[in-house]
Design a protein around this motif. Sequence first.
Motif, PDB file in Angstrom:
ATOM      1  N   ILE A 105       0.842  -1.200   0.000  1.00 33.67           N
ATOM      2  CA  ILE A 105       0.000   0.000   0.000  1.00 33.67           C
ATOM      3  C   ILE A 105       0.879   1.253   0.000  1.00 33.67           C
ATOM      4  CG2 ILE A 105      -1.722   1.305   1.311  1.00 33.67           C
ATOM      5  CD1 ILE A 105      -2.739  -1.397   2.404  1.00 33.67           C
ATOM      6  N   GLY A 106       1.898   1.243   0.869  1.00 31.42           N
ATOM      7  CA  GLY A 106       2.811   2.384   0.923  1.00 31.42           C
ATOM      8  C   GLY A 106       3.556   2.599  -0.374  1.00 31.42           C
ATOM      9  N   SER A 107       3.848   1.519  -1.085  1.00 36.94           N
ATOM     10  CA  SER A 107       4.544   1.633  -2.369  1.00 36.94           C
ATOM     11  C   SER A 107       3.685   2.346  -3.397  1.00 36.94           C
ATOM     12  CB  SER A 107       4.934   0.238  -2.875  1.00 36.94           C
ATOM     13  OG  SER A 107       5.856  -0.366  -2.004  1.00 36.94           O
ATOM     14  N   PHE A 108       2.405   2.001  -3.452  1.00 36.06           N
ATOM     15  CA  PHE A 108       1.490   2.694  -4.350  1.00 36.06           C
ATOM     16  C   PHE A 108       1.433   4.181  -4.004  1.00 36.06           C
ATOM     17  CE2 PHE A 108      -0.467  -1.354  -5.773  1.00 36.06           C
ATOM     18  CZ  PHE A 108      -0.605  -1.063  -7.119  1.00 36.06           C
ATOM     19  N   CYS A 109       1.364   4.491  -2.706  1.00 30.14           N
ATOM     20  CA  CYS A 109       1.285   5.898  -2.292  1.00 30.14           C
ATOM     21  C   CYS A 109       2.534   6.660  -2.696  1.00 30.14           C
ATOM     22  CB  CYS A 109       1.087   5.982  -0.784  1.00 30.14           C
ATOM     23  SG  CYS A 109      -0.524   5.402  -0.207  1.00 30.14           S
ATOM     24  N   LEU A 110       3.702   6.032  -2.524  1.00 29.01           N
ATOM     25  CA  LEU A 110       4.944   6.704  -2.887  1.00 29.01           C
ATOM     26  C   LEU A 110       5.006   6.962  -4.384  1.00 29.01           C
ATOM     27  CD1 LEU A 110       7.639   7.701  -1.630  1.00 29.01           C
ATOM     28  CD2 LEU A 110       8.631   5.518  -2.357  1.00 29.01           C
ATOM     29  N   ALA A 111       4.544   5.998  -5.175  1.00 28.65           N
ATOM     30  CA  ALA A 111       4.532   6.178  -6.628  1.00 28.65           C
ATOM     31  C   ALA A 111       3.571   7.288  -7.036  1.00 28.65           C
ATOM     32  CB  ALA A 111       4.164   4.871  -7.305  1.00 28.65           C
ATOM     33  N   LEU A 112       2.429   7.358  -6.378  1.00 27.06           N
ATOM     34  CA  LEU A 112       1.465   8.415  -6.695  1.00 27.06           C
ATOM     35  C   LEU A 112       2.027   9.794  -6.366  1.00 27.06           C
ATOM     36  CD1 LEU A 112      -1.856   6.775  -5.435  1.00 27.06           C
ATOM     37  CD2 LEU A 112      -1.316   7.382  -7.801  1.00 27.06           C
ATOM     38  N   ARG A 113       2.824   9.884  -5.304  1.00 28.81           N
ATOM     39  CA  ARG A 113       3.433  11.160  -4.928  1.00 28.81           C
ATOM     40  C   ARG A 113       4.639  11.501  -5.801  1.00 28.81           C
ATOM     41  NH1 ARG A 113       2.870  12.622   1.044  1.00 28.81           N
ATOM     42  NH2 ARG A 113       5.050  13.284   0.886  1.00 28.81           N
ATOM     43  N   ASN A 114       5.255  10.478  -6.410  1.00 28.48           N
ATOM     44  CA  ASN A 114       6.489  10.680  -7.176  1.00 28.48           C
ATOM     45  C   ASN A 114       6.423   9.945  -8.506  1.00 28.48           C
ATOM     46  OD1 ASN A 114       8.531  11.867  -4.912  1.00 28.48           O
ATOM     47  ND2 ASN A 114       7.228  10.292  -3.999  1.00 28.48           N
ATOM     48  N   PRO A 115       5.427  10.231  -9.335  1.00 34.36           N
ATOM     49  CA  PRO A 115       5.233   9.439 -10.557  1.00 34.36           C
ATOM     50  C   PRO A 115       6.375   9.542 -11.556  1.00 34.36           C
ATOM     51  CG  PRO A 115       3.838  11.386 -10.587  1.00 34.36           C
ATOM     52  CD  PRO A 115       4.423  11.314  -9.211  1.00 34.36           C
ATOM     53  N   SER A 116       7.135  10.628 -11.528  1.00 30.92           N
ATOM     54  CA  SER A 116       8.236  10.780 -12.479  1.00 30.92           C
ATOM     55  C   SER A 116       9.582  10.391 -11.881  1.00 30.92           C
ATOM     56  CB  SER A 116       8.303  12.232 -12.972  1.00 30.92           C
ATOM     57  OG  SER A 116       8.578  13.110 -11.899  1.00 30.92           O
ATOM     58  N   ARG A 117       9.583   9.968 -10.639  1.00 38.13           N
ATOM     59  CA  ARG A 117      10.839   9.644  -9.954  1.00 38.13           C
ATOM     60  C   ARG A 117      11.052   8.142  -9.823  1.00 38.13           C
ATOM     61  NH1 ARG A 117      12.621  11.877  -3.943  1.00 38.13           N
ATOM     62  NH2 ARG A 117      14.869  11.817  -4.355  1.00 38.13           N
ATOM     63  N   ILE A 118       9.984   7.415  -9.568  1.00 37.54           N
ATOM     64  CA  ILE A 118      10.065   5.974  -9.376  1.00 37.54           C
ATOM     65  C   ILE A 118      10.119   5.289 -10.735  1.00 37.54           C
ATOM     66  CG2 ILE A 118       8.932   3.965  -8.369  1.00 37.54           C
ATOM     67  CD1 ILE A 118      10.000   6.031  -6.348  1.00 37.54           C
TER      68      ILE A 118
END
Length: 223
Positions: A105-118
């Motif tokens: 769940i946290g991984s999805f949240c991090l990707a949503l906050r950083n879509p161009s970084r991950i």
Amino acid sequence: MPDNDAMAAPPPLVLFLHGQGERGSGGTDLQQVCRWGLPKFRSVGTPLADAPFPFLVIAPQCPPQRFWHDDDMQAAIERLLDNLVSEGLVDPDQLFVAGFSMGGIGSFCLALRNPSRIAALVSVCGRCPLPESLAGLATLPMWIAYAEDDEFSELAEGSQLAIDVLSPFGKVVKRTYRLGAIDGLSAHLRTADAAFADHELYRWLARQRRPVAPAVAQASMRP
């Protein structure tokens, strides 16, 4: 660390976010992070891919009573990434986030906050808590694994929802398991080990890179 410490270039990073049962306060609690999945295998030297293992694996610990998707925990992870990149310890174009259960769940949240970084996301028995935002991750390569017989049905349902939404864009690898409970280990936990033992996962990750920004790509083509 990656198996080959003599790498000339900084290695790709796999940031692993553990599940709810592995939370702790550091110190002797840190060993709990290695109970399942990727940190477990790396801690005991289990071969996971063609040698040498090319990734730096970092597995922070979430404090008790907190969740990886909390805003301040997400901000702390982002600061960790900032420091690793600024110190030249990891390849900024190969930042991968992987998580199990709460960590998925946290991984999805991090990707949503950083879509161009991950550069890629690995979710094992996780889900996106903001399914209405999934379309924003349409171009992000994802490896989504879950147990069809998971005791936490909302995680299996959430994983399949993400697959259904994102598969038409051609960036999703799906892995499903039906392992059952054995020797006191639930299907949920057994899936963590099964999913992160898949050597093809690491071969797939090694092929992923953050896309070059259009402006940079155009500039590089100028004479």
